[in-house]
Design a protein around this motif. Structure first.
Motif, PDB file in Angstrom:
ATOM      1  N   ASP A 110       9.818  64.122  17.172  1.00 53.77           N
ATOM      2  CA  ASP A 110      10.893  64.767  17.944  1.00 53.77           C
ATOM      3  C   ASP A 110      12.284  64.532  17.352  1.00 53.77           C
ATOM      4  OD1 ASP A 110      11.507  62.124  18.611  1.00 53.77           O
ATOM      5  OD2 ASP A 110      11.049  62.348  20.734  1.00 53.77           O
ATOM      6  N   GLY A 111      12.344  63.812  16.218  1.00 52.83           N
ATOM      7  CA  GLY A 111      13.620  63.552  15.548  1.00 52.83           C
ATOM      8  C   GLY A 111      14.275  62.242  15.940  1.00 52.83           C
ATOM      9  N   SER A 112      13.747  61.577  16.953  1.00 53.78           N
ATOM     10  CA  SER A 112      14.341  60.292  17.347  1.00 53.78           C
ATOM     11  C   SER A 112      14.095  59.239  16.269  1.00 53.78           C
ATOM     12  CB  SER A 112      13.787  59.834  18.708  1.00 53.78           C
ATOM     13  OG  SER A 112      12.397  59.600  18.621  1.00 53.78           O
ATOM     14  N   ILE A 113      15.023  58.299  16.200  1.00 57.54           N
ATOM     15  CA  ILE A 113      15.016  57.272  15.160  1.00 57.54           C
ATOM     16  C   ILE A 113      14.741  55.911  15.782  1.00 57.54           C
ATOM     17  CG2 ILE A 113      16.398  56.114  13.374  1.00 57.54           C
ATOM     18  CD1 ILE A 113      15.914  59.012  12.660  1.00 57.54           C
ATOM     19  N   GLN A 114      13.965  55.106  15.066  1.00 52.32           N
ATOM     20  CA  GLN A 114      13.764  53.700  15.401  1.00 52.32           C
ATOM     21  C   GLN A 114      13.904  52.899  14.108  1.00 52.32           C
ATOM     22  OE1 GLN A 114       9.804  53.602  17.166  1.00 52.32           O
ATOM     23  NE2 GLN A 114      10.701  53.586  19.216  1.00 52.32           N
TER      24      GLN A 114
END
Length: 134
Positions: A110-114
Motif C-alpha cells: 500500500d506504499g506505507s514505510i517501516q
C-alpha cells in the motif's frame, strides 16, 4: 553456432534460475514484472508466502509475494545512518552500547514505510514516522 548457443545459455541463466526455485509460477512472474533487472534471485518459503532475496539496481533487497503472485512488500538493506533520526534516537536511548547488526527499509504494497533494526538478536520494527511498533 556452438559459441552463440553457449552465449545465449549464459545470458538466460539468471532468468532460468528464477524458475528453478520452489516458488509458484504466479509469484515468479509477479517478481519478474516488478523487478525486471533483478539478479542473484533466491526463493524461500515464508509461512504461507514466498520471499525472494535478490540484487536490484546495485542494492540488496527482498520481496514477498503470495502463492497467487500478489505483491506484499519489499525490503531494502540500508545503513544505520540512513535510519530516520527518531529511530536512531530510540536505539541510542534503549540500546546505547549494542551493535546494530542489520537495518532495512520496508515498503508495503500500500506504499506505507517501516524500518527494521536487528539489535541483540531481536528485530525492532518502526513505522514511517520512526515510532516503535514491534
Amino acid at each position: 553456432m556452438i559459441k552463440s548457443n553457449a552465449l545465449l545459455l549464459v545470458a538466460l541463466l539468471p532468468v532460468l534460475s528464477l524458475f528453478a526455485q520452489d516458488a509458484p509460477k504466479p509469484a515468479v512472474s509477479a517478481f519478474q514484472k516488478n523487478f525486471p533487472a533483478a539478479t542473484k534471485a533466491k526463493w524461500e518459503k515464508e509461512k504461507n508466502d514466498y520471499e525472494v532475496i535478490f540484487n536490484y539496481e546495485a542494492k540488496e533487497m527482498s520481496a514477498v509475494f503470495t502463492k497467487s503472485g500478489q505483491f506484499l512488500e519489499k525490503e531494502e538493506v540500508i545503513t544505520a545512518q540512513q535510519l530516520p533520526a527518531k529511530v536512531s534516537a530510540y536505539l541510542k536511548q534503549h540500546y546505547n552500547n549494542a551493535v546494530i547488526k542489520e537495518t532495512a527499509k520496508i515498503t508495503k504494497a500500500d506504499g506505507s514505510i517501516q524500518y527494521e533494526a536487528e539489535v541483540n538478536k531481536k528485530d525492532l520494527i518502526f513505522n514511517g514516522e520512526g515510532e516503535l511498533v514491534k
